[in-house]
Design an enzyme around this catalytic site. Sequence first.
Site, PDB file in Angstrom:
ATOM      1  N   GLU A  87       7.847   0.068   5.235  1.00 55.67           N
ATOM      2  CA  GLU A  87       7.385  -0.005   3.849  1.00 55.67           C
ATOM      3  C   GLU A  87       6.292   1.029   3.574  1.00 55.67           C
ATOM      4  OE1 GLU A  87       8.395  -1.743   1.260  1.00 55.67           O
ATOM      5  OE2 GLU A  87       9.822  -3.138   2.169  1.00 55.67           O
ATOM      6  N   GLU A  91       6.806   3.722   0.628  1.00 52.08           N
ATOM      7  CA  GLU A  91       5.953   3.672  -0.561  1.00 52.08           C
ATOM      8  C   GLU A  91       4.947   4.816  -0.629  1.00 52.08           C
ATOM      9  OE1 GLU A  91       4.191  -0.224  -0.701  1.00 52.08           O
ATOM     10  OE2 GLU A  91       6.119  -1.205  -1.019  1.00 52.08           O
ATOM     11  N   GLU A 137       1.558   5.353  -8.172  1.00 50.55           N
ATOM     12  CA  GLU A 137       0.443   6.179  -7.743  1.00 50.55           C
ATOM     13  C   GLU A 137       0.010   5.672  -6.372  1.00 50.55           C
ATOM     14  OE1 GLU A 137      -2.498   6.160 -10.875  1.00 50.55           O
ATOM     15  OE2 GLU A 137      -3.941   7.261  -9.663  1.00 50.55           O
TER      16      GLU A 137
END
Length: 173
Positions: A87, A91, A137
Amino acid sequence: MKRKHYCPHCGNGLIDKCTEGRVRRYCETCAAPVYENPVPAACLVTIDGDNRILLVKRSVPPKKGWWCLPGGFMELGETPEEAGLRELEEETGIKGKIDMLLGVTTHRGRIYDTILMTGFLVRRYSGTPVAGDDADEVRWFDRDEMPEIAFASHQSFINIYYCTYANDPSPCD
Ligand SMILES: [Zn+2]
């Protein structure tokens, strides 16, 4: 949580039935309860050389627009460590190494009811963070500029890091 209507094994409708000490969804065709358990997930407190923590701004519900730790649900066959690092890369684009387990806790959500959340510390990584899956972001935060965190479970791991493992810990309330 979202209620299950059909048996995942035979497809017939489920009823509520008291079995093994609590009301459970039950399939009369299979003559068995459909057990519902917490869903395991992993998240990472990733630290850079300046003791800053890496956060992602969520681009998807729940808590869209809030900041949280990189992390997500475990896939079949993964260890919690593997899930967390996968992850992290999905991400933020960086590859990390797990230093240690910070803790294990649960949090309650609308879809899965109970999520079993494991938190790990990452102090070694390669790459430069770039927002990826589920993130609008991504950036490093100093302790004195930390935003409100989307999930209490994530906040608890950040607190454990600051209270116990940060190089220059401040007294914790
Ligand atoms: Zn069934």
